[in-house]
Design a protein around this motif. Structure first.
Motif, short mmCIF file in Angstrom:
data_model
loop_
_atom_site.label_atom_id
_atom_site.label_comp_id
_atom_site.label_asym_id
_atom_site.label_seq_id
_atom_site.Cartn_x
_atom_site.Cartn_y
_atom_site.Cartn_z
N LEU A 1 7.83 -1.75 2.40
CA LEU A 1 7.85 -2.70 1.28
C LEU A 1 7.42 -4.05 1.81
O LEU A 1 7.92 -4.52 2.85
CB LEU A 1 9.24 -2.80 0.66
CG LEU A 1 9.69 -1.64 -0.24
CD1 LEU A 1 11.12 -1.86 -0.71
CD2 LEU A 1 8.75 -1.48 -1.44
N GLY B 1 7.36 -7.93 0.96
CA GLY B 1 8.02 -8.90 0.08
C GLY B 1 9.48 -8.54 -0.12
O GLY B 1 9.99 -7.56 0.44
N ARG B 2 10.13 -9.39 -0.96
CA ARG B 2 11.55 -9.21 -1.19
C ARG B 2 11.83 -9.17 -2.69
O ARG B 2 11.13 -9.75 -3.49
CB ARG B 2 12.34 -10.33 -0.54
CG ARG B 2 12.24 -10.38 0.96
CD ARG B 2 13.08 -11.51 1.51
NE ARG B 2 13.01 -11.56 2.97
CZ ARG B 2 13.63 -12.47 3.71
NH1 ARG B 2 14.39 -13.40 3.10
NH2 ARG B 2 13.52 -12.43 5.02
N GLY B 3 12.92 -8.48 -2.97
CA GLY B 3 13.40 -8.46 -4.35
C GLY B 3 12.43 -7.77 -5.28
O GLY B 3 11.75 -6.80 -4.91
N GLU C 1 9.71 -8.83 -6.36
CA GLU C 1 8.30 -9.03 -6.07
C GLU C 1 7.81 -8.13 -4.93
O GLU C 1 6.65 -8.22 -4.53
CB GLU C 1 8.06 -10.48 -5.67
CG GLU C 1 8.38 -11.45 -6.82
CD GLU C 1 8.17 -12.90 -6.38
OE1 GLU C 1 7.90 -13.09 -5.16
OE2 GLU C 1 8.24 -13.77 -7.23
N ALA C 2 8.67 -7.31 -4.39
CA ALA C 2 8.26 -6.45 -3.28
C ALA C 2 7.21 -5.44 -3.74
O ALA C 2 7.31 -4.87 -4.83
CB ALA C 2 9.47 -5.73 -2.71
N PRO D 1 2.10 -11.04 3.73
CA PRO D 1 3.01 -11.02 2.57
C PRO D 1 2.79 -12.25 1.69
O PRO D 1 2.18 -13.24 2.09
CB PRO D 1 4.39 -11.01 3.23
CG PRO D 1 4.18 -11.69 4.55
CD PRO D 1 2.81 -11.36 4.98
#
Length: 447
Positions: free
Chosen positions: A134, A136-138, A140-141, A58
């Motif tokens: 998915l 990543g987070r938010g 930017e995922a 990631p």
């Protein structure tokens, strides 16, 4: 086994049922094996998909930090493949070469999985496990779509090998079940064979009735047969009594006619007297013949007779006649023989035949009796002129030996034929050159 037999039908039905059950069992086992193998294959693909997902690094630009190390994925068209789409990038195993597995237009929802069947690089069907994630987070995922596949033909080959290993055992099981079915049918039908044997004993006189000491399922049949036999005996007894009453009813009028004929003859009317005597004697012979036939039709199955004493007694009686005293009687009858025939009936039949042989013999009459297997053979032979061949054919035909004119030979042969019929035996006659030979064959009586 005959095609129309109960045994054949039961064996055929049992065999078809066993084969059908084995075929259904084989199909069911194959289906369960296929489901089990596919479940294991999907679990393996799911584990491989998780392993591939663990290789994704990631970050702001997620990437696959290393290629999954598996020789099956390095060999071209090996039947084991993986493919992933990370954002806009499409990566796949070397085994796919320049082929890409068809993927849905949009990535699956994160965390979802499903099993698919997709065409492989050589058109082969592939079992595919698809997983959406998915990375990543938010905002930017990045969506990750993973496909892990294997050739379905390997699963089909495993099922075929399983069925190949299973077939010998199913064949052995089928043979054992067919053998067990044969034993079951044989044991189940044994009471019917017992009924058949007892019916045969009824005919030979070894048993008076079938009885009820049998399995419960055949007792109703045995009772019905015994009831029919009782009814037949009652009817024959009534017929015998009616015939006896009829004969006694004729006896007095016939005696009166003979007395009238004697008076006519004494008064000088010999022609009229002779005519009346001829008619009266013919009527008496007919009555005697019908009486003999009625008596022979009664139950004789329980009776047995030793031919030796009967023959000796008849010879003593015949020797007292002028003609019998001049005959050389040659008797050969071992003691202890038992024929399944009523003693009175045998006496009447042998008496008629021996008297007939005495009348036609020149010097000698031979009478012998001997056992032949399960039967008793009585042979009478004289040294007379015999019988013309055309007439002999008629005499040996059962039922045609009854002389409607009522001469002595016809009545004797009719009585003998009736005894044979009643005792389930056989009578044969042939010219012995010289003389006539008559053979009476009776079933041997049981111990």
């Amino acid at each position: 086994m005959r095609r129309g037999s109960i045994r054949w039908r039961m064996m055929l039905a049992g065999g078809l049922a066993i084969l059908t059950a084995l075929a259904l069992a084989a199909a069911g086992l194959a289906l369960l094996f296929d489901r089990h193998v596919q479940r294991l294959a999907r679990e393996d693909l799911q584990n491989r998909a998780r392993a591939i997902a663990g290789l994704v690094e990631p970050g702001r630009a997620p990437s696959l930090r290393e290629v999954p190390l598996d020789p099956a994925y390095e060999q071209v068209f090996s039947g084991h493949y993986w493919q992933l789409r990370l954002g806009d990038r499409l990566l796949h195993s070397r085994s796919l070469w320049d082929y890409s597995l068809p993927m849905s237009d949009g990535p699956p929802a994160p965390g979802t999985t499903r099993s698919l069947t997709l065409p492989g690089p050589q058109g082969e069907p592939l079992l595919v496990f698809e997983q959406g994630l998915l990375v990543g987070r938010g905002a930017e995922a990045v969506p990750l779509q993973i496909l892990v596949a294997r050739d379905r033909r390997e699963l089909d080959a495993a099922r075929a090998e399983f069925l190949g290993d299973l077939l010998p055992y199913l064949s052995l099981l089928g043979a054992l079940l067919l053998a067990a079915s044969y034993v079951q049918v044989t044991v189940g039908l044994r009471p019917l064979a017992q009924v058949g044997a007892r019916v045969a004993q009824l005919g030979s006189g070894a048993r008076p009735r079938i009885g009820t000491d049998m399995p419960a399922e055949v007792i109703p049949l045995a009772r019905e047969i015994d009831t029919l036999l009782d009814a037949r005996d009652d009817e024959l007894a009534r017929a015998r009594h009616r015939a006896a009453d009829l004969a006694h009813g004729f006896k007095t009028p016939l005696q009166a006619l003979m007395g009238d004929a004697r008076l006519l003859r004494e008064s000088g009317q010999a022609d009229v007297a002779g005519s009346i005597e001829t008619i009266a004697l013919a009527m008496r012979r007919h009555v005697d013949r019908e009486l003999a036939r009625a008596r022979l039709q009664t139950e004789t199955g329980n009776s047995s007779a030793d031919p030796g004493p009967i023959i000796l007694k008849l010879v003593e009686v015949l020797k007292r006649t002028p003609l019998g005293a001049m005959i050389d009687w040659q008797i050969d009858c071992p003691p202890g023989l038992r024929a399944s025939v009523d003693p009175d009936d045998l006496t009447e039949a042998l008496g008629a035949l021996m008297e007939n042989a005495m009348r036609h013999a020149r010097e000698r009459v031979g009478v012998s009796a001997r056992p032949t297997g399960r039967r008793v053979l009585i042979t009478l032979r004289d040294d007379g002129p015999g019988v013309p061949e055309a007439g002999l054919d008629q005499l040996t035909r059962r039922g045609l030996s009854l002389d409607p004119q009522g001469d002595g030979q016809g009545i004797g042969l009719a009585v003998a034929a009736g005894v044979i019929d009643a005792a389930h035996g056989r009578m044969t006659m042939r010219n012995a050159h010289p003389g006539l030979e008559v053979q009476l064959e009776f079933p041997a009586a049981g111990p």
